[in-house]
Scaffold this motif. Structure first.
Motif, short mmCIF file in Angstrom:
data_model
loop_
_atom_site.label_atom_id
_atom_site.label_comp_id
_atom_site.label_asym_id
_atom_site.label_seq_id
_atom_site.Cartn_x
_atom_site.Cartn_y
_atom_site.Cartn_z
N PHE A 178 -17.28 15.12 10.39
CA PHE A 178 -15.96 15.46 10.94
C PHE A 178 -15.17 14.18 10.76
CE2 PHE A 178 -18.76 18.22 13.32
CZ PHE A 178 -18.01 19.10 13.21
N GLY A 179 -15.48 13.64 9.40
CA GLY A 179 -14.37 12.71 8.75
C GLY A 179 -14.58 11.43 9.24
N LEU A 180 -15.94 10.91 9.72
CA LEU A 180 -16.03 9.47 9.86
C LEU A 180 -17.64 8.97 9.10
CD1 LEU A 180 -15.73 9.24 13.91
CD2 LEU A 180 -14.09 8.58 12.34
N PRO A 181 -17.36 7.79 8.72
CA PRO A 181 -18.49 7.43 7.78
C PRO A 181 -19.52 6.76 8.93
CG PRO A 181 -16.52 5.65 7.64
CD PRO A 181 -16.17 6.76 8.54
N GLN A 182 -20.05 7.50 10.05
CA GLN A 182 -21.07 6.88 10.86
C GLN A 182 -22.11 8.12 10.90
OE1 GLN A 182 -21.69 6.00 15.45
NE2 GLN A 182 -19.59 6.14 14.75
N ASP A 183 -23.23 7.83 10.92
CA ASP A 183 -24.36 8.93 11.03
C ASP A 183 -24.44 8.82 12.57
OD1 ASP A 183 -26.32 10.53 10.75
OD2 ASP A 183 -28.00 9.13 9.84
N ARG A 184 -24.02 9.59 13.13
CA ARG A 184 -24.12 9.85 14.72
C ARG A 184 -24.32 11.04 15.22
NH1 ARG A 184 -22.23 5.99 18.44
NH2 ARG A 184 -21.98 6.69 20.59
N GLY A 437 -19.69 1.63 21.43
CA GLY A 437 -21.15 2.05 21.11
C GLY A 437 -21.47 3.08 22.15
N ASN A 438 -20.80 3.11 23.30
CA ASN A 438 -21.29 4.29 24.58
C ASN A 438 -20.13 5.08 24.34
OD1 ASN A 438 -23.05 3.47 26.06
ND2 ASN A 438 -21.89 2.14 27.43
N ALA A 439 -18.96 5.15 23.38
CA ALA A 439 -18.03 6.23 23.40
C ALA A 439 -18.54 7.30 22.49
CB ALA A 439 -16.86 5.57 23.11
N VAL A 440 -17.58 8.48 22.70
CA VAL A 440 -17.66 9.59 21.93
C VAL A 440 -16.99 9.52 20.73
CG1 VAL A 440 -18.45 11.02 23.83
CG2 VAL A 440 -15.89 10.89 22.97
N SER A 441 -17.06 10.06 19.58
CA SER A 441 -16.41 9.92 18.52
C SER A 441 -15.19 11.20 18.59
CB SER A 441 -17.26 10.59 17.28
OG SER A 441 -18.45 9.75 17.10
N VAL A 442 -13.91 10.53 18.57
CA VAL A 442 -12.68 11.01 18.75
C VAL A 442 -12.68 12.48 17.92
CG1 VAL A 442 -10.09 10.90 18.61
CG2 VAL A 442 -11.56 9.08 19.66
N PRO A 443 -12.82 12.66 16.61
CA PRO A 443 -12.52 13.86 15.87
C PRO A 443 -13.78 14.84 16.18
CG PRO A 443 -13.40 12.05 14.66
CD PRO A 443 -13.26 11.42 16.07
N VAL A 444 -14.62 14.37 16.41
CA VAL A 444 -15.69 15.61 16.84
C VAL A 444 -15.16 16.21 18.20
CG1 VAL A 444 -18.16 15.91 17.70
CG2 VAL A 444 -17.64 14.10 15.88
N VAL A 445 -14.72 15.59 19.09
CA VAL A 445 -14.41 16.30 20.36
C VAL A 445 -13.16 16.99 20.07
CG1 VAL A 445 -13.52 16.10 22.77
CG2 VAL A 445 -15.23 14.35 22.02
N TYR A 446 -12.14 16.59 18.96
CA TYR A 446 -10.84 17.14 18.72
C TYR A 446 -11.35 18.39 18.21
CZ TYR A 446 -6.69 18.07 16.08
OH TYR A 446 -5.37 18.71 15.88
N HIS A 447 -12.10 18.65 17.15
CA HIS A 447 -12.72 19.87 16.41
C HIS A 447 -13.24 20.64 17.50
CE1 HIS A 447 -10.60 18.97 12.77
NE2 HIS A 447 -10.96 17.49 12.90
N LEU A 448 -14.22 20.30 18.13
CA LEU A 448 -14.90 21.10 19.18
C LEU A 448 -14.07 21.57 20.28
CD1 LEU A 448 -17.51 22.32 20.52
CD2 LEU A 448 -17.84 19.82 21.54
N ALA A 449 -13.07 21.00 20.85
CA ALA A 449 -12.24 21.43 21.62
C ALA A 449 -11.46 22.48 21.44
CB ALA A 449 -11.22 20.39 22.38
N LYS A 450 -10.92 22.48 19.98
CA LYS A 450 -10.04 23.30 19.25
C LYS A 450 -10.62 24.66 19.19
CE LYS A 450 -8.29 22.65 15.25
NZ LYS A 450 -7.97 22.26 13.74
N GLU A 451 -12.04 24.93 19.35
CA GLU A 451 -12.77 26.23 19.28
C GLU A 451 -12.97 26.49 20.82
OE1 GLU A 451 -13.59 27.71 16.56
OE2 GLU A 451 -12.74 25.83 15.41
N VAL A 452 -12.88 25.51 21.73
CA VAL A 452 -13.04 26.11 23.06
C VAL A 452 -11.86 26.67 23.88
CG1 VAL A 452 -13.73 25.24 25.39
CG2 VAL A 452 -14.98 24.34 23.57
N LEU A 453 -10.56 26.10 23.31
CA LEU A 453 -9.23 26.33 24.04
C LEU A 453 -8.96 27.79 23.91
CD1 LEU A 453 -7.02 23.14 23.15
CD2 LEU A 453 -8.51 23.64 25.22
N PRO A 454 -9.27 28.33 22.66
CA PRO A 454 -8.97 30.01 23.03
C PRO A 454 -9.51 30.91 23.97
CG PRO A 454 -9.26 29.28 20.50
CD PRO A 454 -9.60 28.17 21.68
N PHE A 455 -10.38 30.28 24.58
CA PHE A 455 -11.13 30.96 25.57
C PHE A 455 -11.00 30.83 27.12
CE2 PHE A 455 -14.15 30.69 21.72
CZ PHE A 455 -14.24 32.19 21.74
N ILE A 456 -9.87 29.50 27.10
CA ILE A 456 -9.64 29.37 28.47
C ILE A 456 -8.06 29.63 28.53
CG2 ILE A 456 -11.31 27.57 28.81
CD1 ILE A 456 -9.16 25.56 28.45
#
Length: 456
Positions: A178-184, A437-456
């Motif tokens: 999702f656009g970040l150079p991190q293997d997470r 290090g404890n945080a979530v990757s912002v763009p991952v949540v962004y693109h995931l939430a985009k898929e969830v929102l149509p259902f709510i």
């Protein structure tokens, strides 16, 4: 040295920009549990969400969260406090989100799962979901939750959510996709009320086609082109075969984009202590002999056993004790309590001279950023060697010896997690790294939430 321009940076972060407000069909509300420093809140607000409440207990994280999101005292009323004391909310909410503490399932923790006090916080999550019935939820955790030893815990989590009236799905998403150079890798558990229309239709986001390099994100690095050469296995690997342990960012027919500093492992980009100090070809042979045999079961059941002088002499018949003592004097070997000879640098996590890995600027990704910290660095000048024979020595000569490398800073951590440039970091560098290090990757949540929102 050329510095990455603002234009380069803009090209990267355009990928993470919010949707055009006019294109957002519906506003929504959310509650931010285990809020940390707000990595989940950022993308949800970009997508049109309004935070009705947040829960966090770490004082330093709360300080960062509030300085970035809480703009007036009235807004401070949405502080829910400790999740264990939260019950029925005074409002209805569309979406409940949170990065549930991952240490109980992580190899960096003690792997106690639901027996860990932090693992038991899932019980509070179940309770809040059941009592407040959000239309949907998104919870994040480490990939270790999927391992066989945690299977019963995962089934227990699903059972609780299902019994509360939700269709539940999960998938491991990697930040690199999702656009970040991190293997997470992180598991995301998504639940949608089973009474909502088409609740079974939710699917997880697909990987993006946009890929970036480390020099695109980490400040002070110069972009450059590198056409990577291809090599057969017999050239790259001493066994002539591709090792099964190679990861996603270790192409089987290319030179690695990073160098690992360790005496107890080997490879075409592994730097040993005897590569960094004056040693004779004979001393190198002794070290390589110990390295190749220390994991063989005939010498013990451990993942790396000390070898006695007699055992080493069986491998090198002309070996003398004085030769081993010279390597002890140089800090390469040790013979603790005369139980056998082993490498002085015996932990991969410790690296050598405080360095575990040095990534090359053109690399695709760093390893997973962690709260416990990493001894990882990035080279600050281009490195274009494509000769397998000269690869390590050229690296030592051009990067390591002249110290053409730098540690990853807290600001680098922020960018590698996709946080915006205007995000205010904690004042202490090490604590800021801990938080990212404890945080979530912002763009991952962004693109995931985009898929969830149509259902709510």
């Amino acid at each position: 040295m050329a510095i990455r321009t603002e234009t380069n940076q803009l090209d990267i972060f355009q990928l993470l920009q919010p949707l055009n407000p006019k294109s957002i069909q519906k506003k929504f509300t959310f509650v931010d549990l285990f809020a940390g420093i707000g990595g989940v809140r950022i993308p949800l607000e970009q997508l049109g969400g309004t935070c009705l409440g947040y829960s966090e207990v770490d004082k330093n994280a709360i300080q960062v969260y509030q300085q970035n999101f809480i703009k007036n005292k009235e807004s401070d009323k949405i502080d829910l406090g400790d999740i264990q004391a939260v019950g029925k909310l005074p409002f209805t909410v569309d979406l409940m989100v949170g990065g549930v503490p991952c240490q109980p399932w992580s190899i960096a923790g003690k792997l106690k799962g639901l027996e860990d006090s932090r693992g038991k916080l899932w019980l509070d999550v179940f309770r809040l979901v059941k009592v407040n019935q959000p239309k949907a939820f998104i919870f994040e955790n480490v990939k270790g939750l999927l391992e066989p030893r945690n299977r019963s815990s995962l089934e227990y989590i699903f059972k609780n959510f299902t019994e509360s009236g939700y269709i539940v799905k999960y998938q491991v998403l990697n930040s690199y996709d999702f656009g970040l150079p991190q293997d997470r890798d992180r598991i995301f558990i998504v639940g949608i009320q089973d009474k909502l229309e088409n609740c079974w239709g939710f699917t997880f986001p697909k990987p993006l086609n946009h890929k970036v390099k480390l020099y695109d994100v980490i400040s002070g690095l110069e972009p450059y082109e590198l056409k990577k050469a291809k090599f057969p296995p017999e050239v790259l690997y001493s066994t002539g075969k591709v090792p099964p342990s190679r990861g996603r960012f270790q192409k089987p027919d290319e030179l690695n984009d990073f160098f690992t500093f360790a005496d107890i492992r080997d490879g075409h980009s592994t730097i040993h202590s005897w590569d960094l100090i004056p040693t004779t070809p004979r001393e190198k042979l002794i070290c390589q002999t110990l390295l190749k045999n220390r994991r063989k079961k005939i010498y013990g059941s451990k993942d790396g056993n000390p070898l006695t002088f007699e055992q080493l002499q069986g491998l090198l018949p002309d070996l003398k004790v004085s030769e081993l003592n010279q390597l002890i004097d140089k800090g390469v070997l040790k013979n603790k309590e005369n139980k056998g000879y082993k490498f002085a640098n015996s932990k991969i996590s410790s690296g050598i001279n405080g360095v575990c890995k040095i990534y090359l600027p053109h690399g695709d990704a760093v390893g997973t950023l962690t709260a416990t910290g990493v001894r990882d660095y990035v080279a600050t000048v281009p490195f274009k060697c494509q000769n397998p024979i000269a690869y390590k020595q050229d690296f030592i000569k051009n990067i390591y010896s002249p110290r053409n490398y730098k540690p990853l800073t807290a600001q680098d951590y922020a960018k590698l997690q996709g946080f915006p440039d205007n995000f205010q970091l904690f004042s202490n560098e090490n604590k800021a790294k801990y938080q990212f290090g404890n945080a979530v990757s912002v763009p991952v949540v962004y693109h995931l939430a985009k898929e969830v929102l149509p259902f709510i």
